[in-house]
Design an enzyme around this catalytic site. Sequence first.
Site, PDB file in Angstrom:
ATOM      1  N   LEU A 260       0.816  -1.204   0.000  1.00 31.08           N
ATOM      2  CA  LEU A 260       0.000   0.000   0.000  1.00 31.08           C
ATOM      3  C   LEU A 260       0.855   1.261   0.000  1.00 31.08           C
ATOM      4  CD1 LEU A 260      -2.848   1.160   0.070  1.00 31.08           C
ATOM      5  CD2 LEU A 260      -2.741   1.081   2.573  1.00 31.08           C
ATOM      6  N   TYR A 316      -6.803  -5.302  -4.693  1.00 32.54           N
ATOM      7  CA  TYR A 316      -7.460  -6.503  -5.207  1.00 32.54           C
ATOM      8  C   TYR A 316      -8.369  -7.119  -4.140  1.00 32.54           C
ATOM      9  CZ  TYR A 316      -7.851 -11.054  -7.559  1.00 32.54           C
ATOM     10  OH  TYR A 316      -8.315 -12.202  -8.174  1.00 32.54           O
TER      11      TYR A 316
END
Length: 410
Positions: A260, A316
């Site tokens: 991230l 995802y």
Amino acid sequence: MLFSKYRAPVLPRRTGAYAPDELTGRCVLVQGPGALAEAVRAQGGLLVDRGPLDAVVLDTSGCDSVAALRVLYDALHPAVRLLGAGGRVLLLAAGVPPSPQAAACARAVEGFTRSLAKELGRRGATANCLYLEPGAALDAPLAFFCSERSAYVCGQALHWQAASATARPARRISVVTGAAGGIGAATVRRLAAEGDCVLCVDVPQADAALRALAAETSGEALPLDLTAPGAPAQLAQAVQRAGGADVLVHNAGITRDRSLGRMSAQEWDQVLDLNLRAILAIDAALDAAGALNAAAREICLASISGIAGNAGQANYAASKAGLVGYVAARGQQLAARGSTVNAVAPGFIETAMTHAIPFMVRTVGRRLNSLRQGGRPADVAEAIAFLARPEARGCNGQVLRVCGQSWLGA
């Protein structure tokens, strides 16, 4: 050899269209009411009381005390030793428990199933659990869970509702997005084997492969970027021209893996736009146009990453978890018109995408499940074909994992 006991077992698989007597030639031990035995016999199963066994079906739906749970040991302690390689165990639990004690017993059956499945996996056998409502028809789940069609489905629990049967359309129209890829192409071929006319949808860059697949399966190709402005409306128009969709498979999806802290906003948006936003927009367009036929079957491709999470896949996992929540809510909306929507959550499936993973990571991924191997696109396609059956109306708003009982997640 030193590591021979860790070798992946061979998984017997069955392909092609469903037959009325799907269990023909399979030796099945049934422990439950006479109606259950008749349902197995109607599928062509051979009712036996000794081994070798291809499948065991045990009805525990009447268990309402801890003492009653002894049936799990008494019935399966001898039976599992008679189960052949690639055998199947299907346990039926109470879908509507009448008391807190009965609810405890039903959940105990699920926990037992998951543990038994991990023991059986080493020889390519599986165990699954079905929470059964009173009056629910068993023909579809018996044909799937007690046959070689469920080769890579292990340790799973589904709720099966009582629902009236729906007739199969004389000409069934299926729509598959992301059709040119591994799972998509396998799904197109599998639905075509059932006699479906398949509208194959994928990005314009895959035009050649898409048209070749459509020609092979006597379907129709629609090159379309589903994230483009106006794409949902274009797809709805194409579906209307075809006569409306009886089966809708949302398979299109991408990954843009990165931690991230290193992920760009563009990588986040690309994944969420295709994997989630496009599906919501397509369904809205189809609903507005009335392009989903009565008793339609909708299947969304989720992922175990959306259930367990996965480092480097925050975008995802968010998109696939979103689909899990979506099918649960949309299922309630579609039920009123006899339609269903469910999700299939693949685990480690051998595709071009997984082949790009580094060797050691790929090897570990294959082994992190009870069956000690990766699945095939055809395994996912079989699960989709099962949920797409008219007889599968009893399953709605749920997630079926096709992961060999992955050690990650629930």
